[in-house]
Design an enzyme around this catalytic site. Structure first.
Site, PDB file in Angstrom:
ATOM      1  N   ARG A 175       0.817  -1.215   0.000  1.00  0.00           N
ATOM      2  CA  ARG A 175       0.000   0.000   0.000  1.00  0.00           C
ATOM      3  C   ARG A 175       0.855   1.272   0.000  1.00  0.00           C
ATOM      4  NH1 ARG A 175      -3.892  -1.922   4.897  1.00  0.00           N
ATOM      5  NH2 ARG A 175      -2.053  -3.223   5.312  1.00  0.00           N
ATOM      6  N   GLY A 217       0.276 -14.149   7.410  1.00  0.00           N
ATOM      7  CA  GLY A 217      -0.456 -13.368   8.390  1.00  0.00           C
ATOM      8  C   GLY A 217       0.305 -13.144   9.694  1.00  0.00           C
ATOM      9  N   GLY A 266       6.325  -3.486  13.131  1.00  0.00           N
ATOM     10  CA  GLY A 266       7.355  -2.577  12.608  1.00  0.00           C
ATOM     11  C   GLY A 266       6.796  -1.305  12.012  1.00  0.00           C
ATOM     12  N   ASN A 320      38.942  34.932  10.847  1.00  0.00           N
ATOM     13  CA  ASN A 320      37.857  35.551  10.094  1.00  0.00           C
ATOM     14  C   ASN A 320      37.945  35.104   8.640  1.00  0.00           C
ATOM     15  OD1 ASN A 320      36.203  37.429   8.629  1.00  0.00           O
ATOM     16  ND2 ASN A 320      36.171  38.662  10.489  1.00  0.00           N
ATOM     17  N   ARG A 332      47.374  36.884  -6.720  1.00  0.00           N
ATOM     18  CA  ARG A 332      46.383  37.299  -7.711  1.00  0.00           C
ATOM     19  C   ARG A 332      47.094  38.129  -8.774  1.00  0.00           C
ATOM     20  NH1 ARG A 332      43.900  41.248  -3.160  1.00  0.00           N
ATOM     21  NH2 ARG A 332      45.288  43.011  -3.493  1.00  0.00           N
TER      22      ARG A 332
END
Ligand code: UD1
Ligand code: CA
Length: 453
Positions: free
Chosen positions: A18, A83, A106, A363, A426
């Site tokens: 289901r 069952g 469960g 930082n 850079r």
């Protein structure tokens, strides 16, 4: 009084058709845990002498979950699935021969340990053959009903067999039943095969016991405890109820939550009294938020520890292995994974910190990225105490930034930076005087040429 032996059987062999997605039902998550883990956790708190889980063949994933979470549990395989009564019969060789046998499903994860203890105590006190846990859910459809005669529990009636009157007034069967182990044996041996589903119903034990003149008792649980999951709709409903209950507990303990209905928690989250969870916060499994810590709105945490006085968000993501020490701060659009931020360290904006340590007081500027993955392996980044990493820096791991060092904004750092050093990595900037006007007139000329027929 010496306790009688306790065996617990958890039934989980149902296919869960289901649920309509092919996954074993008991692996569907509720509050971040598979359903069956909730049931196993509750079972374990009762300290049973035997714990047995009934599975169907080809449930390797469920078996792995049981072995990982409750290694002491025995596993039996039910083939074919005939069952709930048959499932308990299959588990019988694993159960103690005397004492109490408690059957749990469960797919019924909201049970409180105290309620189960009450059920067991009632069965033992009255020396009954069976004690059934009844409850009165908001929507009783799909549940069996308890039928009483002269105040005695005499039968469990599946819904499809219940008459309208019983359906209307009856208490519902949670599926949880406590048995006297010796009498359970006899009852299981005499269960009839029900032709409509070709199953042996565990629920039929009650009528059989009553027929033999054996006492059967009922104990009532709260309206939500007995709820089971048979469909996605019910799973979502149980998630809602679980969250509502847990938020209520945390509020009672002193957690600050101005909009509790927007906060989502996992089963094993720890939130200390005095912690603040602002609106729209999701705490996944393994999260710990200590007293005095604040989680600002729209933050998602999983496997993270936020120590006292630390602050997270808004819009932050903390992944497993994150630790924020006291006073540390992680701001908006920052992702942190397997990283410890020392006391008072800050990463306030637009940053990824993965596999790193950030020393106290450091930082981390906006847009900093730890490049922790080279496509094959992960590498670590170490940032020393009080270091300053300028905005838009790429830290190519493995790499160390020494204590007190400064990294210039926009740097791509591939080599270690010594303590107290300045690193700049850079392209150089050049300024050419007056060139702006020259460029503009050239661009205008070109545009005019393009505009000519
Ligand atoms: C069952 C009860 C019903 C009760 C409801 C509570 C029976 C006949 N009916 O109905 O009275 O109100 O639970 O939720 O017991 N399982 C096995 N092996 C099997 C069949 C089932 O291990 O052969 C397990 C399932 O995995 C599940 C549990 O038993 O965990 C219950 O089975 P399910 O099919 O969900 O029963 P319900 O129809 O909900
Ligand atoms: Ca069910």
């Amino acid at each position: 009084m010496a306790r009688v032996p306790l065996s617990i059987v958890v039934l989980a062999a149902g296919k869960g058709t289901r649920m309509k997605n092919g996954r074993p039902k008991v692996l569907h998550p509720l509050a971040g845990w598979p359903l069956i883990r909730h049931v196993l956790a509750t079972a374990r708190r009762l300290e049973p002498d035997r714990l047995v889980v009934v599975l169907a063949p080809n449930m390797a994933e469920v078996e792995a979950e049981v072995r990982a979470f409750a290694p002491e549990a025995g596993i039996v395989v039910q083939v074919p699935a005939l069952g709930t009564g048959h499932a308990v019969a299959v588990a019988r060789p694993e159960l103690a021969a005397t004492g109490s046998v408690l059957v749990l499903y469960g797919d019924t994860p909201l049970l409180a340990t105290e309620t189960l203890a009450r059920l067991l105590a009632e069965r033992e006190r009255t020396d009954s053959a069976v004690a059934v846990l009844g409850f009165r859910p908001h929507d009783p459809s799909g549940y069996g009903r308890l039928r009483f005669a002269d105040g005695e529990l005499v039968e469990l009636v599946e819904e499809r067999h219940a008459d309208p009157e019983l359906k209307a007034v009856g208490s519902c069967n949670s599926g949880v039943m406590a048995f006297d182990a010796a009498r359970l044996r006899i009852l299981l041996d005499s269960l009839p095969l029900r032709p409509e589903k070709n199953e042996y119903y565990l629920t039929d034990t009650v009528a059989l016991a009553a027929g033999r003149g054996w006492s059967c008792r009922a104990v009532e649980a709260t309206a939500i405890e007995g709820l089971g999951v048979n469909s996605q709709r019910q799973l979502a409903e149980l998630e809602r109820l679980w969250q509502e209950r847990r938020r209520g507990e945390l509020l009672d303990e002193g957690v600050v939550m101005p909009a509790p209905e927007t906060v989502f928690l996992a089963s094993d989250c720890v939130v200390e009294p005095g912690a603040v969870l602002e609106p729209y916060v999701v705490l996944g499994p393994g999260t710990r938020v200590e007293a005095g810590a604040v989680v600002h709105p729209f933050s998602h945490l999983e496997g993270a520890v936020v120590e006292a006085g630390a602050a997270v968000g808004p819009f932050a993501r903390l992944r497993p292995g994150t630790v924020l020490e006291s006073g540390a701060r992680v701001g908006n659009f920052v992702e942190v994974k397997a990283t410890r931020l020392g006391k008072g360290a800050k990463a306030n904006h637009l940053t990824y910190l993965g596999d790193a340590t950030v020393g106290p007081g450091a930082n981390i500027g906006a847009g900093t990225i730890t490049c922790n993955y080279d496509g094959i392996a992960k590498h670590r980044t170490e940032i020393g105490a009080a270091a300053f990493v300028g905005s838009n820096t790429a830290l190519v791991a493995p790499v160390r930034i020494g204590p007190g060092a400064i990294v210039a904004a926009g740097s791509t750092i591939t080599r270690d930076v010594p303590e107290e050093a300045l690193a700049i990595a850079r392209g150089q900037q050049e300024n050419k005087a007056g060139r702006a006007a020259e460029i503009r007139s050239r661009l205008r000329r070109k545009a005019a040429e393009r505009g000519r027929p």
